[in-house]
Design an enzyme around this catalytic site. Structure first.
Site, PDB file in Angstrom:
ATOM      1  N   GLY A  27       6.977 -16.598  24.349  1.00 14.02           N
ATOM      2  CA  GLY A  27       8.421 -16.402  24.186  1.00 14.02           C
ATOM      3  C   GLY A  27       9.149 -17.526  24.882  1.00 14.02           C
ATOM      4  N   ARG A  31      17.467 -16.379  26.831  1.00 13.12           N
ATOM      5  CA  ARG A  31      18.593 -15.870  27.611  1.00 13.12           C
ATOM      6  C   ARG A  31      18.631 -16.389  29.057  1.00 13.12           C
ATOM      7  NH1 ARG A  31      18.227  -9.649  26.635  1.00 13.12           N
ATOM      8  NH2 ARG A  31      16.188 -10.162  25.752  1.00 13.12           N
ATOM      9  N   GLU A 171       9.627   3.150  19.397  1.00 17.55           N
ATOM     10  CA  GLU A 171      10.585   2.115  19.766  1.00 17.55           C
ATOM     11  C   GLU A 171      11.994   2.578  19.418  1.00 17.55           C
ATOM     12  OE1 GLU A 171       9.821  -0.798  21.533  1.00 17.55           O
ATOM     13  OE2 GLU A 171       8.060   0.483  21.697  1.00 17.55           O
ATOM     14  N   ARG A 332       9.936 -28.266  58.032  1.00 17.31           N
ATOM     15  CA  ARG A 332       9.483 -28.627  56.679  1.00 17.31           C
ATOM     16  C   ARG A 332       7.945 -28.613  56.647  1.00 17.31           C
ATOM     17  NH1 ARG A 332      12.148 -34.077  55.889  1.00 17.31           N
ATOM     18  NH2 ARG A 332      10.912 -34.022  54.003  1.00 17.31           N
ATOM     19  N   ALA A 379      17.736 -35.225  73.507  1.00 14.93           N
ATOM     20  CA  ALA A 379      18.704 -35.033  72.414  1.00 14.93           C
ATOM     21  C   ALA A 379      18.860 -36.300  71.594  1.00 14.93           C
ATOM     22  CB  ALA A 379      20.047 -34.638  73.006  1.00 14.93           C
ATOM     23  N   ASN A 385      10.173 -42.973  60.771  1.00 17.50           N
ATOM     24  CA  ASN A 385       8.820 -42.901  60.207  1.00 17.50           C
ATOM     25  C   ASN A 385       8.708 -43.617  58.879  1.00 17.50           C
ATOM     26  OD1 ASN A 385      10.554 -40.909  59.091  1.00 17.50           O
ATOM     27  ND2 ASN A 385       8.790 -39.823  58.260  1.00 17.50           N
ATOM     28  N   TYR A 386       9.827 -44.062  58.312  1.00 19.48           N
ATOM     29  CA  TYR A 386       9.825 -44.574  56.945  1.00 19.48           C
ATOM     30  C   TYR A 386      10.451 -45.952  56.931  1.00 19.48           C
ATOM     31  CZ  TYR A 386      10.659 -44.328  51.861  1.00 19.48           C
ATOM     32  OH  TYR A 386      10.668 -44.548  50.511  1.00 19.48           O
TER      33      TYR A 386
HETATM   34  C1  UD1 Z   1       8.389  -3.386  25.167  1.00 17.48           C
HETATM   35  C2  UD1 Z   1       7.807  -2.117  24.537  1.00 17.48           C
HETATM   36  C3  UD1 Z   1       8.719  -0.931  24.849  1.00 17.48           C
HETATM   37  C4  UD1 Z   1       8.941  -0.809  26.347  1.00 17.48           C
HETATM   38  C5  UD1 Z   1       9.488  -2.136  26.900  1.00 17.48           C
HETATM   39  C6  UD1 Z   1       9.573  -2.065  28.390  1.00 17.48           C
HETATM   40  C7  UD1 Z   1       6.705  -2.975  22.543  1.00 17.48           C
HETATM   41  C8  UD1 Z   1       6.764  -3.082  21.066  1.00 17.48           C
HETATM   42  N1  UD1 Z   1       7.719  -2.310  23.131  1.00 17.48           N
HETATM   43  O1  UD1 Z   1       9.609  -3.634  24.465  1.00 17.48           O
HETATM   44  O2  UD1 Z   1       8.135   0.247  24.367  1.00 17.48           O
HETATM   45  O3  UD1 Z   1       9.847   0.236  26.608  1.00 17.48           O
HETATM   46  O4  UD1 Z   1       8.582  -3.200  26.567  1.00 17.48           O
HETATM   47  O5  UD1 Z   1      10.245  -3.204  28.864  1.00 17.48           O
HETATM   48  O6  UD1 Z   1       5.773  -3.420  23.144  1.00 17.48           O
HETATM   49  N2  UD1 Z   1       5.513 -10.874  23.992  1.00 17.48           N
HETATM   50  C9  UD1 Z   1       4.685 -11.868  23.537  1.00 17.48           C
HETATM   51  N3  UD1 Z   1       4.547 -12.065  22.197  1.00 17.48           N
HETATM   52  C10 UD1 Z   1       5.189 -11.306  21.286  1.00 17.48           C
HETATM   53  C11 UD1 Z   1       6.043 -10.296  21.751  1.00 17.48           C
HETATM   54  C12 UD1 Z   1       6.192 -10.103  23.111  1.00 17.48           C
HETATM   55  O7  UD1 Z   1       4.060 -12.578  24.333  1.00 17.48           O
HETATM   56  O8  UD1 Z   1       4.988 -11.538  20.082  1.00 17.48           O
HETATM   57  C13 UD1 Z   1       5.656 -10.650  25.436  1.00 17.48           C
HETATM   58  C14 UD1 Z   1       7.035 -11.015  25.926  1.00 17.48           C
HETATM   59  O9  UD1 Z   1       7.075 -12.352  26.425  1.00 17.48           O
HETATM   60  C15 UD1 Z   1       7.265 -10.022  27.061  1.00 17.48           C
HETATM   61  C16 UD1 Z   1       6.431  -8.824  26.646  1.00 17.48           C
HETATM   62  O10 UD1 Z   1       5.512  -9.279  25.678  1.00 17.48           O
HETATM   63  O11 UD1 Z   1       6.775 -10.504  28.282  1.00 17.48           O
HETATM   64  C17 UD1 Z   1       7.262  -7.677  26.123  1.00 17.48           C
HETATM   65  O12 UD1 Z   1       7.928  -8.063  24.959  1.00 17.48           O
HETATM   66  P1  UD1 Z   1       9.431  -7.659  24.677  1.00 17.48           P
HETATM   67  O13 UD1 Z   1       9.860  -8.281  23.418  1.00 17.48           O
HETATM   68  O14 UD1 Z   1      10.258  -7.923  25.886  1.00 17.48           O
HETATM   69  O15 UD1 Z   1       9.267  -6.084  24.460  1.00 17.48           O
HETATM   70  P2  UD1 Z   1      10.408  -5.029  24.559  1.00 17.48           P
HETATM   71  O16 UD1 Z   1      11.252  -5.097  23.349  1.00 17.48           O
HETATM   72  O17 UD1 Z   1      11.084  -5.118  25.849  1.00 17.48           O
END
Ligand code: UD1
Ligand code: CA
Length: 468
Positions: A27, A31, A171, A332, A379, A385-386
């Protein structure tokens, strides 16, 4: 007592079972409005993905597979750093969470007793929670779902229960009005029994409102097969995903609260806890006192009985027992402070060791330096150093005294017990027990100050009458 017994028996049961962890991190994270991939944004000094990988390891993962967005080299690099040996699987098209898990099909085919699926953008989930999530598999469950009861369930998948048994996860987009009223929500993370995982995942279709392959559909399929499905509770705050910077801020606040509490329980006093910022790997000893407004960046270790005065900033620093720093100290990477040493206000140290009982109390820069035990750095002392191209070292022997406003032009050394006069620019080695003074000699010209002042006032008056 009961709680402890049950935790240790869970560990014993899951302990011998192999675990594959699949972390979904594909992903673009649009956002976040960022040039950095979402899962690389940090909370408490560690990337979100780093937190999830650490939790997977804590839960006993013997194999870790990470599903990534193609072309995100920085993500692959973070995986190599945080979980060497983890496999990386690009998901070419983003067709849903079940599709994403199958991008790591090879890892599933390798076989394991348990499989846990975690999300790279859900950084607060602990290793202990993943351990609880997989625990029902040892008792014969085929699927375990992590769930919470939400005040406002909008956006989450709902966990549907009939006659006290989970029957499916729906969902939001596909839910009826009646189903939307359900407040038991899917946290997203799931555990699958290894022997059943592939058979369940490959049967998941995409005939739904989003046209996506939904991982939660594994629940309905397992129920159809007469397999056991368990629900494992979790706090909603722990299951929070991060999609934008507001949620990143919330995640940071949650983890800081957790870290402060752990520091306090470990024996450190935080005078104003909400103003102290810790990293996940910060180590504070017993009877450490931390005054308000202190920031601990990554890799800081503070020994017992240290005092960190207000407004100090530390990263990559190691403090032995009884060290005092600040207020307004900056440590540091590579700063090492031996037992009972002290640095005061507006002192900066980098890649430098301050020996036992040594002091640098005011307005000083110590870079690439070794300061012997009991030495006193006056103080305004600066290690130069550089040279604009290379860094050079400064060595100050045990018990040496460096006068105020000294410039130590490295590479240079001051021997044990030597004294350097204030305002010196030291460019050649000072032998042990010697006195070094490197500044122009003071001249006294008697009786001339009044005449000089009158001359200066005449210039000022002339300027004023010329309207300047
Ligand atoms: C998902 C769950 C939902 C749950 C929610 C909780 C599914 C279909 N739904 O929804 O039931 O309540 O989490 O937060 O799983 N990702 C991929 N590849 C993809 C799709 C997603 O790597 O093709 C990863 C995303 O980067 C993310 C995670 O899977 O880290 C969840 O995906 P996201 O689209 O956020 O699912 P939700 O709609 O939040
Ligand atoms: Ca999400």
């Amino acid at each position: 007592m009961t709680a402890q017994t049950s935790i240790s028996s869970v560990t014993a049961r899951t302990g011998e079972r192999s675990l594959t962890a699949i972390v979904l991190a594909a992903g673009k994270g649009t956002r976040m409005r960022s040039d950095l991939p979402k899962v690389l944004h940090a909370v408490a000094g560690r990337s979100m993905l780093g937190h999830v990988l650490a939790a997977a390891r804590e839960a006993g993962a013997t194999r870790i597979a990470v599903v990534v967005e193609p072309g995100q080299e920085a993500v692959a690099a973070e995986i190599a750093r945080a979980a060497p040996g983890a496999s990386v699987h690009p998901q070419i098209e983003r067709l849903g969470t079940a599709h994403a898990v199958l991008a790591a099909r090879e890892a599933l085919e390798a076989g394991s007793d348990d499989v846990v699926i975690a999300f790279g953008d859900t950084p607060l989930v602990t290793g202990a929670t993943l351990t609880r999530l997989r625990a029902p598999l040892a008792d014969g469950a085929a699927v375990a779902v992590l769930a919470f009861t939400a005040e406002n369930p909008a956006g989450y998948g709902r966990v549907l229960v009939q006659d006290g048994r989970v029957v499916a996860i729906r969902e939001e987009k596909d839910a009826s009005a009646e189903e939307r009223a359900v407040t038991l929500c899917n946290a997203g993370l799931m555990a699958l029994s290894g022997p059943h995982a592939l058979a369940l995942l490959t049967r998941i279709g995409n005939a739904n409102a989003a046209g996506e392959y939904y991982l939660p559909d594994a629940v309905g399929l397992a129920v159809d097969d007469g397999l056991a499905v368990a629900v494992v509770p979790v706090d909603e705050a722990e299951a929070q995903g991060v999609n934008d910077r507001v949620q990143l801020g919330v995640a940071e606040a949650t983890i800081q609260a957790r870290l402060r509490r752990a520091a306090q329980i470990g024996g450190a006093t935080l005078v104003a806890p909400e103003t102290v910022f810790l990293s996940v790997d910060t180590v504070l000893g017993r009877d450490v006192l931390v005054e308000p407004h202190v920031v601990f960046g990554p890799h800081v270790i503070v020994g017992d009985h240290c005092v960190i005065h207000a407004f100090s900033h530390l990263e990559g620093a190691t403090l032995a027992r009884g060290v005092q720093i600040g207020p307004y100290a900056r440590l540091r990477p590579g700063a090492v402070l031996e037992t009972g040493s002290r640095i005061g206000n507006f002192v900066e140290m980098k890649n430098a060791r301050l020996g036992e009982g040594a002091k640098a109390n005011h307005l000083t820069y110590l870079g690439d330096a070794e300061i012997g035990p009991g030495a006193n750095v006056g103080a305004g002392t600066i290690t130069c150093n550089y040279d604009g191209v290379n860094k050079h070292r400064t060595e100050i022997g045990a018990g040496a005294f460096i006068g105020s406003n000294t410039a130590l032009v490295a590479p240079v050394s001051v021997g044990a017990g030597a004294i350097v006069g204030a305002g010196s620019v030291i460019t050649t080695p000072v032998p042990a027990d010697a006195l070094a003074i490197a500044r122009s000699r003071q001249r006294i010209i008697e009786g001339v100050a009044g005449g000089m002042r009158a001359g200066l006032q005449a210039i000022k008056a002339a300027k004023r009458s010329a309207g300047l």
